[in-house]
Structure formats: C-alpha cells, structure tokens
Write an enzyme that holds these catalytic residues in place. Sequence first.
Site, PDB file in Angstrom:
ATOM      1  N   ARG A  34     -17.502  54.127 -23.946  1.00  0.00           N
ATOM      2  CA  ARG A  34     -16.927  53.125 -24.394  1.00  0.00           C
ATOM      3  C   ARG A  34     -17.946  52.269 -25.419  1.00  0.00           C
ATOM      4  O   ARG A  34     -17.473  51.603 -26.357  1.00  0.00           O
ATOM      5  CB  ARG A  34     -16.869  51.857 -23.175  1.00  0.00           C
ATOM      6  CG  ARG A  34     -15.649  52.535 -22.248  1.00  0.00           C
ATOM      7  CD  ARG A  34     -15.193  51.444 -21.279  1.00  0.00           C
ATOM      8  NE  ARG A  34     -13.852  51.817 -20.852  1.00  0.00           N
ATOM      9  CZ  ARG A  34     -13.323  51.097 -19.807  1.00  0.00           C
ATOM     10  NH1 ARG A  34     -13.851  49.994 -19.224  1.00  0.00           N
ATOM     11  NH2 ARG A  34     -12.031  51.671 -19.338  1.00  0.00           N
ATOM     12  N   LYS A 191       2.093  57.895  -7.331  1.00  0.00           N
ATOM     13  CA  LYS A 191       3.183  57.430  -7.020  1.00  0.00           C
ATOM     14  C   LYS A 191       3.890  56.855  -8.116  1.00  0.00           C
ATOM     15  O   LYS A 191       3.874  56.507  -9.246  1.00  0.00           O
ATOM     16  CB  LYS A 191       3.019  56.118  -6.279  1.00  0.00           C
ATOM     17  CG  LYS A 191       1.984  56.410  -4.960  1.00  0.00           C
ATOM     18  CD  LYS A 191       1.697  55.254  -4.216  1.00  0.00           C
ATOM     19  CE  LYS A 191       1.277  55.370  -2.817  1.00  0.00           C
ATOM     20  NZ  LYS A 191       0.772  53.967  -2.119  1.00  0.00           N
ATOM     21  N   GLY A 342      -7.975  56.601 -16.763  1.00  0.00           N
ATOM     22  CA  GLY A 342      -8.970  57.145 -16.379  1.00  0.00           C
ATOM     23  C   GLY A 342      -8.936  58.477 -15.713  1.00  0.00           C
ATOM     24  O   GLY A 342      -9.898  59.390 -16.096  1.00  0.00           O
ATOM     25  N   GLY A 365      -5.679  50.021 -17.965  1.00  0.00           N
ATOM     26  CA  GLY A 365      -4.400  49.130 -17.703  1.00  0.00           C
ATOM     27  C   GLY A 365      -3.643  48.752 -18.896  1.00  0.00           C
ATOM     28  O   GLY A 365      -2.461  48.802 -18.816  1.00  0.00           O
TER      29      GLY A 365
END
Length: 392
Positions: A34, A191, A342, A365
Amino acid sequence: MLTMDKVSLKDKIVLIREDFNVPMKNGHITHTARIDAALPTIKQASEMGAKIILMSHLGRPEEGHFDAAFSLAPIATYLRECLKQPVPLFQLGEALPAIKSGEVALLENVRFLAGEERNASELAKKLAALCDVFVMDAFAVAHRAQASTCGVAEFAPIACVGPLLQKELDAIHSVLVNPLHPVVAIVGGSKVSTKLKLLTNLLDKVDVLVVGGGIANTFLAANGLPVGDSLFEPELVPTAKALLEKAKAQHKTIWLPEDVVVAPDMEGTATIKSCTHVENGEKIFDIGPVSRQNLSTVIQNAKTILWNGPVGVFEVPSFQEGTKSLADAIAKSNAFSVAGGGDTLAAIEQFQVEDNISYLSTGGGAFLEALEGKSLPAVAVLESRTKEKAAV
C-alpha cells in the site's frame, strides 16, 4: 473531478490522504504494497514543487488517544528509505515541520484524533487549515465519510483527486461502464448475503458471472443439487433461484462447477465428486478438474475480467488447485483484468501472478462498494467541489 496534475503545486503546502494501513508485527511493516502504491503520487507532487504533508490511519486505536503501538513511526522510516530524504513525523497541534518545496512530512495517525470517524467538522477544518491544496489519493477509504477523507475535502481551499485514486476509478469504469465484451466476473467468498448487492449489480453488466466458494454452494442448492454438510445459506436459496432465472431471461450465464473437491473437514482426505453426488458428511472445499478446465476456457474467451474472491480454500494445499488454475488462466489471458479484495490479493501473491494482472486494486470495502454501484462519499465530495468551481 479536478485532478492533481491540473493544479499548480509549486511552493504550495499540499496535504495528501494516503492509505498506509499496512500489516505490522512487533513494530515492523510486514507488507509494504500500500505504501509502494502511493510512492508515484508522492514523487509526482515532489517534482511539481509541493511542500508535502502525508496523512493516513493505521489500525484501530482508541480515538482521541495516542497509542505508540499504532504510531506511524515505522511508516516514516520506510518513506525515508524510499524517498531518500528526511520525513519528519508530527502531531496535529504541533508546529509544522520546516519543509521546503519537494520535501515531505508525515502527520501522525489520524485515528488518534477525536472526531475522525464521525467526520467532525471542527477536526476537518483543522486538517484543511494545514494546507493550500488537499489531494484525496486513498481509494481504500474513499467509502468512509471521515474527517480525513470527506470533511477536509469540503473545507480545503482546493480539493482534487490523486493519481492512485484516479487509476482505481478508471479501472472500475473500464470494467463496469465501457468494457470490451465478453465480460467475465468471478465472485467468490463464503456467503451470498455479504455479496448479494454485488452479484445483482454485476449480473446486469457482465456476460458470464462465475460464483465460487460458499456462494456457489447456495446456487448449487438453488438448482436442486446436494451440497452435503457444506457451508451454504438455505434462507437465500430463493434469492439465488431468482438470479439464475434473471440470467436465463437475459441470455447470460451464471457459471457453476460440475465437479467439486470434498472432504469431511479441512484436515480430511480430499475426494473429487460430481456435483450430483455430494453426500451427507461431505463438505465442498474446491472445484474439481472438469470445472477447472471449463472455467479456464471461459477465461480464455473473455475480453474483460473482474476477479473478487477465490473459488476454494486456497490456503490449504489440498484445496488450492481451483483458485490456482483460475489465477493462472487470468494471468495467461489477453483480456483487461482487474482484481481486488484481501483474499484475492493473497491468492495472487501466493500463486505469483501479480505481474500478469492488468490492475490490482488497493481497496477492500471501497472496491466492493464501487462494484455494487454505490457512490463513494469521498469521491462525491470531490465531484461536488469540482462542480462548484465550474459554476463560479
């Protein structure tokens, strides 16, 4: 949006919000990606003659309190090595370090500041008062309406988008808005519920939607296939059925495996099974060899590829072949490919295909929310500021 390269930075104090939230162990950075991604922005601003103040968060310290465990001191040290110049670390409220044009200072962890996470206007004004120009360059936190991302952009004399953030937005635009077809999106994960908005939004935009991991199990169940004791969400089977019917009506494909790798648990003996023959006591942990070959063919035919999530438990050697073959197929493809998240980045690193993916997103996100079609708060503020300037 107004971009950094269109702003005169010479001799201006330029506050750049980056994402230096890197993994740490015993006070040492364990993965510098990063920070490395932000270096071109920092060097460009330096070459433009800016007096640069960098800011970022690190971890989740208690807001309003200094905690040495979350200090940006190791980041300052790494930046000194990369930039080959001093990078003084200071706290808000202290006198600004004496930096000249082309030089860099680092503000201490913004999450030590009371009001950061709730986007307090009083903190945003203090941050804006540090600079002549604010540059938002941290895509990974662009979905958070915080003082160091949104608030400062409202109050700074000039607010613009940085090169790294612009590259991220351009890559997503290339996939969602004006892609070359066929477009293939791979969405993995445990999920359906966590990625339902993503699946729904992507189905309208892609030609083939590949579902993997626990998500695929729910879709297999929706097709009336047995999933044994595998992770799946029975309450979302009707939702999966509706998406399958929608895809059929739109003449699109939701790709599902034909064979899978099962075991009683992750330590158990792996067995290859047709999806029609998964039994009670068996759990699906990966896609099988027939599915791997079929998926590779789908990837070979694509012109645009979006990858978010593995198709198996790739961290365990017995169940890594599906994700490995997917990574290899994308790496060999001539398509424009964008990957993020990730787990996806961890798989790309594990299988060493980084150099053959067109664009690796630094966001987690924010990447998901952008793909879901949501407006990112920090981007919305920059767009608003640009419109205001154009209207004057």
